[in-house]
Design an enzyme around this catalytic site. Structure first.
Site, short mmCIF file in Angstrom:
data_model
loop_
_atom_site.label_atom_id
_atom_site.label_comp_id
_atom_site.label_asym_id
_atom_site.label_seq_id
_atom_site.Cartn_x
_atom_site.Cartn_y
_atom_site.Cartn_z
N ASN A 50 0.86 -1.18 0.00
CA ASN A 50 0.00 0.00 0.00
C ASN A 50 0.90 1.23 0.00
O ASN A 50 2.00 1.19 0.57
CB ASN A 50 -0.89 -0.02 1.26
N CYS A 58 1.83 -8.90 4.60
CA CYS A 58 2.72 -9.95 4.10
C CYS A 58 1.90 -11.15 3.64
O CYS A 58 0.75 -11.33 4.04
CB CYS A 58 3.68 -10.38 5.20
N GLU A 60 2.27 -14.28 4.45
CA GLU A 60 1.95 -15.16 5.57
C GLU A 60 0.73 -14.64 6.32
O GLU A 60 -0.15 -15.40 6.71
CB GLU A 60 3.14 -15.29 6.53
N CYS A 91 8.93 -12.40 8.22
CA CYS A 91 9.41 -11.27 9.01
C CYS A 91 9.01 -11.49 10.48
O CYS A 91 8.27 -12.42 10.80
CB CYS A 91 8.83 -9.96 8.47
#
Length: 136
Positions: A50, A58, A60, A91
């Site tokens: 964005n 992400c 995940e 992350c």
């Protein structure tokens, strides 16, 4: 690193398909993720960026949100697919989100070169934060 032949082909295919749908116009860093529930259902997600960077999600996170939105509360395996070498791992925020739902789940981070990094969610986030609760 382990061999890509050891990665579940259905999950790898789902993660690769999600990767192709990633919306990453700013970073150009696409990621796809696919989860399998203990009863065999597969949920997947792609990273969605964005212009207000803090609002990006992400792959995940997208996969877990899809899992939870469909009533899922845990998963047994996750494949994260990218073009990073070595393969990109979740992350810190994603590690915590994955840990919330399945600290013992198997993780395979895979790239387009066939490189694979494996572990369990709890290996990627030792001492993760989790409250005991009834599944809501």
């Amino acid at each position: 690193m382990s061999d890509v032949q050891s990665v579940d082909p259905q999950l790898l295919q789902a993660a690769q398909a999600a990767f192709k749908q990633a919306y990453a116009p700013y970073s150009k860093f696409r990621v796809g993720a696919a989860l399998r529930t203990p009863d065999g259902q597969v949920f997947f997600g792609a990273n969605v960026e964005n212009a207000s960077y803090g609002l990006a999600r992400c792959a995940e996170q997208s996969a877990v949100q899809t899992l939870a939105s469909n009533g899922g509360r845990t998963f047994s395996d996750v494949v994260v697919y990218s073009e990073a070498s070595p393969p990109a791992s979740p992350c810190g925020a994603c590690r915590q989100i994955l840990f919330e739902f399945a600290p013992d789940a198997n993780v395979a981070c895979v790239n387009h070169l066939g490189e694979v990094v494996r572990g369990q969610v709890k290996d990627f986030l030792p001492h993760g934060f989790r409250l005991e609760h009834d599944d809501a």
